[in-house]
Design an enzyme around this catalytic site. Structure first.
Site, mmCIF file in Angstrom:
data_model
loop_
_atom_site.group_PDB
_atom_site.id
_atom_site.type_symbol
_atom_site.label_atom_id
_atom_site.label_comp_id
_atom_site.label_asym_id
_atom_site.label_seq_id
_atom_site.Cartn_x
_atom_site.Cartn_y
_atom_site.Cartn_z
ATOM 1 N N SER A 1 -9.606 1.446 3.382
ATOM 2 C CA SER A 1 -8.865 2.259 2.420
ATOM 3 C C SER A 1 -7.794 1.474 1.641
ATOM 4 O O SER A 1 -7.194 2.010 0.721
ATOM 5 C CB SER A 1 -8.181 3.415 3.159
ATOM 6 O OG SER A 1 -7.272 2.894 4.123
ATOM 7 N N SER B 1 -9.545 -0.838 7.597
ATOM 8 C CA SER B 1 -9.070 -0.590 6.229
ATOM 9 C C SER B 1 -8.452 -1.785 5.510
ATOM 10 O O SER B 1 -8.226 -1.724 4.312
ATOM 11 C CB SER B 1 -8.058 0.556 6.230
ATOM 12 O OG SER B 1 -8.720 1.788 6.312
ATOM 13 N N LYS C 1 0.851 -1.198 0.000
ATOM 14 C CA LYS C 1 0.000 0.000 0.000
ATOM 15 C C LYS C 1 0.884 1.245 0.000
ATOM 16 O O LYS C 1 1.927 1.267 0.669
ATOM 17 C CB LYS C 1 -0.896 -0.043 1.245
ATOM 18 C CG LYS C 1 -1.960 1.040 1.317
ATOM 19 C CD LYS C 1 -2.836 0.817 2.549
ATOM 20 C CE LYS C 1 -3.913 1.870 2.705
ATOM 21 N NZ LYS C 1 -4.792 1.595 3.868
#
EC number: 6.3.5.7
Length: 527
Positions: free
Chosen positions: A171, A195, A76
């Protein structure tokens, strides 16, 4: 080969059925074919091929570094990567290249993992749809699956297919989409209020949030220091345990990590669940929960019961306060953390040079989106001298009560809690953006954020496809630092439900052989 699990492909590399370079090239070509999913912000092609070549030399000498050597992974884009741009999907950090690796990234590389690229997210990980980053929204691979398309054909008449793509959740949506679309075998996400688990549920993969303090946060660009945890996204529970074994353990650079050094997490195969006690929190039965998810939840509880486990209803009495409490604590820490982005040391800097104050203001206005600015404003309001005791201190006291709720339940003899991960399956993007980010996050984090406030381990496991042909995930929550026991239970459950593999034939005609690996449901929860 790409459809296999991490452990299977690791065995294939050891046996010489495929080389690390071939594997890396296959993944790179698939990343390019699936570019429209917008899962990656940066593709680190040269770095990946170089790492794969190094790995190949080790295999030829018979000196492989372990289960991750030569395995393509994604990270990420809020984890620092030395020499590779790290943006947090924000204008504020466009062009920022960190001089060091996050500890978790370094540990993957030390084990020979091959870094395919940095994945898309909501700006600074604030959101639950992966729709609010500056690089645009991530598309859910299931939007293009055979399972979903066939169900849609039966229902839709002449609707525009392309505008009806689904969100990934967030996210860490880019990481979830990357794993789900077979472009890598594992990915790092972060989890502050759900997330990692939320996108895992929407993308039909496993999303694991370790106990707070088990895995280092050094190099993870902070959102909420007291709740952030690096998360792991994989296609099965065993793979998550393999990655956890590499990441876990003390880090001198993160004072919140446990003192023990890391050790491999080998999951035993549970054959007998009769000694287990599974708790079902009654406060999680909320009106917004879709009837389908609720039905899968009760079928899962029945499955444990039918195999001899004790399944009991439990109470987490402060649940109704948790989302408000989370909001106050989250925005307050965000306001504090975001102060570092002032345009002086790194990241974006505006052209205004009237005064330092004007430069700060313009830099932050240009660098942050509305969502981030809104959370900073809310946090600073809660931290005002006249509000501090009424909001921030009170929220901290409520957080303690919420954490104690979990302690009491686990002390009463419950081993693992079973809950939904999300209220429903993934929704189309056009429907998702009808609500603002804050409303969406409050809805989507409802079953997940309390775990972050209590610092507990939790894992989302895909259970079945909905009537629309979309994945639904359920969440298991364990005692603090009993991550191995939690994953062992999740592995047993995963084996029972035999979640079907995503079919992406139409999407990649020339890779179709990859996706013809079909699993037949044994004890499918559909029955």
């Amino acid at each position: 080969m790409l459809g296999r699990t991490l452990q299977e492909v690791s065995a294939a590399l050891k046996q010489g059925q495929i080389t690390p370079v071939e594997l890396c090239q296959k993944c790179l070509s698939l990343i390019k074919k699936t570019k429209f999913l917008n899962a990656y912000i940066t593709i680190s092609e040269e770095v990946a091929l170089k790492q794969a070549e190094e790995s190949e030399k080790r295999y030829k000498k018979g000196h492989s570094l372990g289960a991750l050597d030569g395995i393509p992974v994604a990270v990420k884009d809020n984890f620092s990567t030395s020499g590779i741009e790290t943006t947090c999907a924000s204008n504020m950090l466009k062009g920022y290249v960190p001089p060091y690796n996050a500890t978790v990234v370094q540990r993957l590389l030390d084990q020979g993992a091959v870094l395919m690229g940095k994945t898309n997210l909501d700006e600074f990980a604030m959101g639950s749809g992966s729709t609010d980053g500056v690089f645009g929204p991530v598309k859910n691979p299931w939007s293009y699956s055979k399972q979903y398309r066939e169900k849609r054909k039966q229902k839709s008449h002449g609707e525009n297919e392309d505008s009806n793509w689904l969100i990934t959740g967030g996210s860490s949506g880019g990481s979830a989409a990357a794993v789900s679309a077979f472009t890598c075998f594992a990915a790092l996400g972060s989890d502050t209020g759900g997330s990692t688990r939320n996108p895992a549920a929407h993308c039909g993969i496993v999303g694991f949030k370790p106990s707070y303090g088990l895995v280092s946060r050094h190099g993870l660009i902070p959102l909420v220091n007291s709740m952030d945890v690096p998360g792991i996204l994989t296609r099965c529970v065993d793979d998550a345990a393999t990655v956890l074994g590499v990441l876990a353990g003390h880090d001198p650079k993160d004072s919140t990590t446990i003192q023990d050094p890391g050790k491999p997490f080998m999951l035993s195969s549970l054959t007998d669940v009769s000694k287990l006690c599974i708790g079902i929190p009654k406060e999680y039965i909320v009106p917004e929960l879709s009837s389908e998810v609720r039905s899968f939840w009760s079928k899962a509880a029945n499955l444990f019961e039918s195999e001899g486990a004790k399944v009991i209803e439990v109470s987490l009495p402060h649940t109704s306060y948790s989302i408000v409490c989370y909001h106050v604590l989250c925005t307050s820490e965000v306001a504090s953390n975001m102060a570092r982005f002032d345009g002086l040391e790194y990241g974006h800097r505006c052209d205004i040079d009237v005064s330092t104050e004007a430069m700060y203001a313009a830099t932050r206005r240009e660098g942050f989106n509305d969502v981030v600015r809104g959370r900073i404003l809310a946090g600073n309001f809660f931290l005002l001298k006249e509000n501090y005791a009424n909001y921030f201190i009170k929220a901290q006291k409520v957080r303690r009560l919420i954490a104690n709720d979990f302690v009491n339940v686990f002390n009463s003899g419950v081993d693992v809690l079973l809950t939904p991960t999300t209220l429903s399956e993934a929704v189309p993007y056009l429907e998702f953006i009808k609500e603002d980010n804050r409303t969406r996050s409050a809805q989507d984090d409802i079953f997940t954020q309390a775990v972050n406030m209590a610092g507990l381990p939790a894992v989302s496991v895909p259970v079945a496809l909905s009537n629309q042909g979309l994945p639904v995930g359920l969440q298991f929550i364990g005692r603090a630092f009993c991550d191995q026991q939690l994953l062992t239970v999740a592995k047993w459950f995963e084996k029972q439900v035999q979640f079907p593999v995503i079919h992406l034939q139409e999407l990649m005609d020339d890779c179709s052989s990859v996706f013809e690996i079909e699993k037949l449901a044994s004890v499918s929860l559909k029955q």
